[in-house]
Design a protein around this motif. Sequence first.
Motif, PDB file in Angstrom:
ATOM      1  N   UNK A   1       7.590  40.678 -40.527  1.00 23.89           N
ATOM      2  CA  UNK A   1       7.330  41.043 -42.027  1.00 23.89           C
ATOM      3  C   UNK A   1       7.998  40.012 -42.775  1.00 23.89           C
ATOM      4  N   UNK A   2       7.778  38.953 -42.413  1.00 19.15           N
ATOM      5  CA  UNK A   2       8.343  37.549 -43.191  1.00 19.15           C
ATOM      6  C   UNK A   2       7.426  37.089 -44.368  1.00 19.15           C
ATOM      7  N   UNK A   3       7.754  37.819 -45.405  1.00 18.87           N
ATOM      8  CA  UNK A   3       6.705  37.659 -46.670  1.00 18.87           C
ATOM      9  C   UNK A   3       7.083  36.192 -47.162  1.00 18.87           C
ATOM     10  N   UNK A   4       8.180  35.593 -46.935  1.00 17.15           N
ATOM     11  CA  UNK A   4       8.267  34.162 -47.501  1.00 17.15           C
ATOM     12  C   UNK A   4       7.509  33.346 -46.611  1.00 17.15           C
ATOM     13  N   UNK A   5       7.496  33.343 -45.637  1.00 19.97           N
ATOM     14  CA  UNK A   5       6.674  32.625 -44.748  1.00 19.97           C
ATOM     15  C   UNK A   5       5.296  32.630 -45.117  1.00 19.97           C
ATOM     16  N   UNK A   6       4.479  33.963 -45.340  1.00 13.93           N
ATOM     17  CA  UNK A   6       3.096  33.988 -45.858  1.00 13.93           C
ATOM     18  C   UNK A   6       3.170  33.563 -47.109  1.00 13.93           C
TER      19      UNK A   6
ATOM     20  N   UNK B   1       4.451  24.336 -41.061  1.00 19.90           N
ATOM     21  CA  UNK B   1       4.072  24.483 -42.486  1.00 19.90           C
ATOM     22  C   UNK B   1       4.286  23.492 -43.412  1.00 19.90           C
ATOM     23  N   UNK B   2       4.891  22.379 -43.028  1.00 19.18           N
ATOM     24  CA  UNK B   2       4.976  21.127 -43.940  1.00 19.18           C
ATOM     25  C   UNK B   2       3.858  20.029 -43.417  1.00 19.18           C
TER      26      UNK B   2
END
Length: 205
Positions: free
Chosen positions: A104-109, A187-188
Amino acid sequence: MIASVHGMVLAVRLDAAVVEVGGVGLLLQATPATLAGLRVGSPARLATTLVVREDSLTLFGFADADEREVFEILQTVSGVGPRLALAMLAVHTPDGLRRAVVGEDLAALKRVPGIGHKGAQRIVLELADRLGPPTEAAPARGAGAVTEPDRRDQVVDALVGLGWNARAAQDAVAGVLAGTEGPLDDAEVAGVLRAALRALGGGRG
């Protein structure tokens, strides 16, 4: 459905590649990471899925069947179409998305352009039992971890595949990452690639 293509790579650009199959050049939309593994003039095999719309037929290419499966599952979420699903795979690996949903890693999404807080919540809710657990453990810092040079090389390889020489590509990536500390993560990669392309402009060496 076109499940895969195998042929000579005729062209590679930032968001797509052209692969010749049976004398026909097929345009495949793909992530920067997938495109970085292609070389003009060399053969390639990509898992594919064909998205049919009233006014278009769009072929998407993937490094493997797992990436294609995740792409298709992502589109079952309300409000997630093929473009956004591809953007999610440009920012995160399939296992990265699995970890984000399971944890539930909303920041990643939300690192994916086009996904806000509510969209991230919806993705977690609707995919909770659909993507399954990660197939591999998350890499740890230290032995066996993905290091910054590996990711820098991935961006440099993508630029070379797009037509720039290795020295120009390396200089552009170094300029974009000047002053950056710590490893460059999945992600980068897409963001650094886009920034390097802007820095290089239209001149190719």
